[in-house]
Design an enzyme around this catalytic site. Structure first.
Site, PDB file in Angstrom:
ATOM      1  N   LEU C  75      33.860  -7.606  13.739  1.00 49.91           N
ATOM      2  CA  LEU C  75      35.055  -7.108  14.497  1.00 49.91           C
ATOM      3  C   LEU C  75      34.811  -6.004  15.455  1.00 49.91           C
ATOM      4  O   LEU C  75      35.754  -5.270  15.957  1.00 49.91           O
ATOM      5  CB  LEU C  75      36.031  -6.719  13.245  1.00 49.91           C
ATOM      6  CG  LEU C  75      36.320  -7.782  12.378  1.00 49.91           C
ATOM      7  CD1 LEU C  75      37.325  -7.409  11.275  1.00 49.91           C
ATOM      8  CD2 LEU C  75      36.954  -9.003  13.125  1.00 49.91           C
ATOM      9  N   HIS C  77      34.026  -4.388  19.189  1.00 44.03           N
ATOM     10  CA  HIS C  77      34.155  -4.590  20.510  1.00 44.03           C
ATOM     11  C   HIS C  77      32.521  -4.387  21.128  1.00 44.03           C
ATOM     12  O   HIS C  77      31.697  -3.764  20.471  1.00 44.03           O
ATOM     13  CB  HIS C  77      34.848  -3.644  21.121  1.00 44.03           C
ATOM     14  CG  HIS C  77      36.159  -3.827  20.680  1.00 44.03           C
ATOM     15  ND1 HIS C  77      36.914  -2.983  19.818  1.00 44.03           N
ATOM     16  CD2 HIS C  77      37.397  -4.759  21.302  1.00 44.03           C
ATOM     17  CE1 HIS C  77      38.121  -3.355  19.795  1.00 44.03           C
ATOM     18  NE2 HIS C  77      38.414  -4.560  20.483  1.00 44.03           N
ATOM     19  N   ASP C 126      10.264  -1.431   6.337  1.00 42.51           N
ATOM     20  CA  ASP C 126       9.440  -2.607   6.305  1.00 42.51           C
ATOM     21  C   ASP C 126       7.979  -2.252   6.601  1.00 42.51           C
ATOM     22  O   ASP C 126       7.013  -2.886   5.931  1.00 42.51           O
ATOM     23  CB  ASP C 126       9.739  -3.227   7.822  1.00 42.51           C
ATOM     24  CG  ASP C 126       8.938  -4.582   8.081  1.00 42.51           C
ATOM     25  OD1 ASP C 126       8.857  -5.206   6.922  1.00 42.51           O
ATOM     26  OD2 ASP C 126       8.820  -4.977   9.045  1.00 42.51           O
TER      27      ASP C 126
END
Lengths: 157, 157, 157, 157, 157, 157
Positions: C75, C77, C126
């Site tokens: 949601l 922008h 990672d």
């Protein structure tokens, strides 16, 4: 006579169906060269000799681009990229980028190696363009290719 | 002495803050050249002279890549790309790709023009690589640049 | 009573219409902390003290993620990200990542700063996960926020 | 002594070549916790108890992010994600997100589980940030891992 | 006589240069209809009446797709999408999806509204395809359009 | 009674775990129809009969979209797309787009064929929308499906 495999008998774009081919280990190596003024290249070399990020940024950009070749080159297959490596060699007025891409797949991995080298080169360009507008990228080609039915290939100069 | 704008005083990668700069209209033109054997180039020219898709595929690839420069080149800003154009000119053993990119933005649009040319070139390479392993992409550079504080620029040969 | 702005009166997801709001300069700062064994952290610090790429890889990952927040957070922008900065501070058993994001837009840039910090942290994870399976990422929050109608904010501890 | 697998002997970033490893079934579970004021959490719980979309939006965001780990985390491989699951558990002032990721691949799927949890958490943050600027995301870690040569792992508290 | 704006006098694809046009507020509404057996539709309605995720998943898919129109539709500009809304209406054997997209930009937002509706429809299809292979998506068209020089438009049936 | 496979017993969205299924060759064919005024269709046909790019642009858009289905449709798996083909047939006031997608995978390839047809249709719409606001896309459905445990399927009219 050879024909363009990505264009059908009507000249229309197509992918090549590789669903009947066996997956084999394939390795491709490629290069790109970024030519620039020696003083521009010095700025990059100095950054690299220090603890700067310049080459790391370009390396990462190349690695990430290799993983997105199927989105960039319309008729490329999505291949599992099992390894990709990006190396830099400094000349007097040129930075050579050498890449290696590895897959186990039914088709070749050349475009991944070439795209990694090219996007790494564009990233170097981007970082240096404010000080040198005459940078030129060239000599982008395959260095070697192994695995696959069409046989191994080495670029001879 | 000029410095690499994308690297800070510690040599670390950074974007350049352009939030205080005014948006102005900017145009950049760039080129890439795909060199290959004349008979390979003939296959592409024949496709283009017929109703084939070869150049259209490369053109679309270039346009799409220009819209994704911010994802490919780590330190580039996301700019509104208000126009991009990709043209092809055939030589005897070379295909020249010329691009034009237009924005209204606080920073330049060179990387978009360069990336469009480069990815269009890689797409041509991909379509022709099965018949010619000695294709070479080069002469990638800016042709001209207008708009922006650093002044206009034209590549002189 | 306050309500969740991204959910309408039926509880359905929605974006917030900002087309009537003026664009103003906004800055958000955020952090994430990667906790790990001191000997794991030493490996990263040693790499950073040498000319290694570890922090640069995480920095680039954070910058790129900030530019793709609109794709990751449904949601949000699409905002023009005019600057983003990713810094690292070493503790004994923790690496703190601090980010700053800048836009000129009708809505805030917090998610870009938070996402940059978070993805940089996941990238550190990672790289170190093969030697330490007990890495933990936490303390992800806003540090400060300026610009915009809802007023400035500073995280107080 | 263990070393960072993603950095070579020169400290440079690299992927890990897994082309010689066999594909096996691997499962990873991870979590993230979103801490917030009880009244903020109530708004989300009320939405969830009604027919609201809040958790579904976060779940979808997590699932989609897991499929894009290779684009977000620079040195990660592109793995076939055969399943991913995102669950939510409400506490008094915390929402716990638990994820499970499944692949059949030559390398592990931890980053996919962690990224799904993290992006789901950021999505919750985004929906609640207008009413609560002191939300904090933390306790992001692996819960368990099975499959693969390095042995199974369970997080012990 | 009108001409295809995205094709130049040689028939070649091009974007339309909008750098000289002023940004105005524009709203587009569109729809798509998913037709299926009543018992298939019941499964979706039952899920929606319960606290199920089916419609939320489709809504999020539509919203996200609207934000990526420039990547999907080659000649579309990248527009700032300031709002997008996806609504569902149940019929006996059809689910109607209605979307609204809002921008402030120099060109229209129709493709964003249409793509949101279409991808939401494909997502419904995906969730129901295991129980009904005769689902059909249709009636995809603009409902209305306001703002912009070419005048307002309302679809009349 | 059949159930929606992508929704669990609580109505929550989920992927379907296919890690235990064998990879088999699967082919799916789908279609989409773009209806428009005959004079609009003539503009496209004339472009196609000349050497224009209109159909090639739509074909490339369809091919690229098929490779990104996992990003667009939240609960779809990432499948290796070994071939995809996009064909156009002109009627009086309709352009029919027929697609074929091929994989070797543990689950079906229908969404890839449907998405290729749909995005190609949206691309045609985009190119023609300036001259015809009453274009309608419809009749999007599977044509056939082979491979996979659930048996072959052919759409009967």
């Amino acid at each position: 006579m050879p024909e363009l495999t990505h264009l059908d008998e009507h000249g229309q774009a197509r992918m090549v169906d590789v669903s009947g081919k066996a997956a084999t280990r394939r390795v491709a190596r490629a290069q790109a060269v970024v030519g620039m003024a020696p003083q521009t290249l010095s700025l990059i070399r100095d950054n690299a000799l220090g603890k700067g990020d310049a080459l790391a940024v370009a390396r990462v950009a190349g690695i990430l681009a290799a993983k997105r070749v199927d989105e960039l080159i319309p008729l490329c297959h999505t291949l599992p990229l099992w390894d990709v490596d990006v190396e830099f060699t400094f000349g007097e007025d040129r930075l050579t980028i050498t890449t290696t891409a590895v897959t186990v797949a039914p088709t070749g991995i050349e475009m991944e190696a070439l795209t990694a080298a090219t996007v790494a080169a564009l990233t170097i360009y981007d970082m240096a363009k404010a000080v040198d507008k005459r940078i030129e990228i060239g000599e982008i080609h395959l260095l070697s290719k192994t695995g696959g039915k069409s046989g191994d290939f080495t670029w001879e100069t």
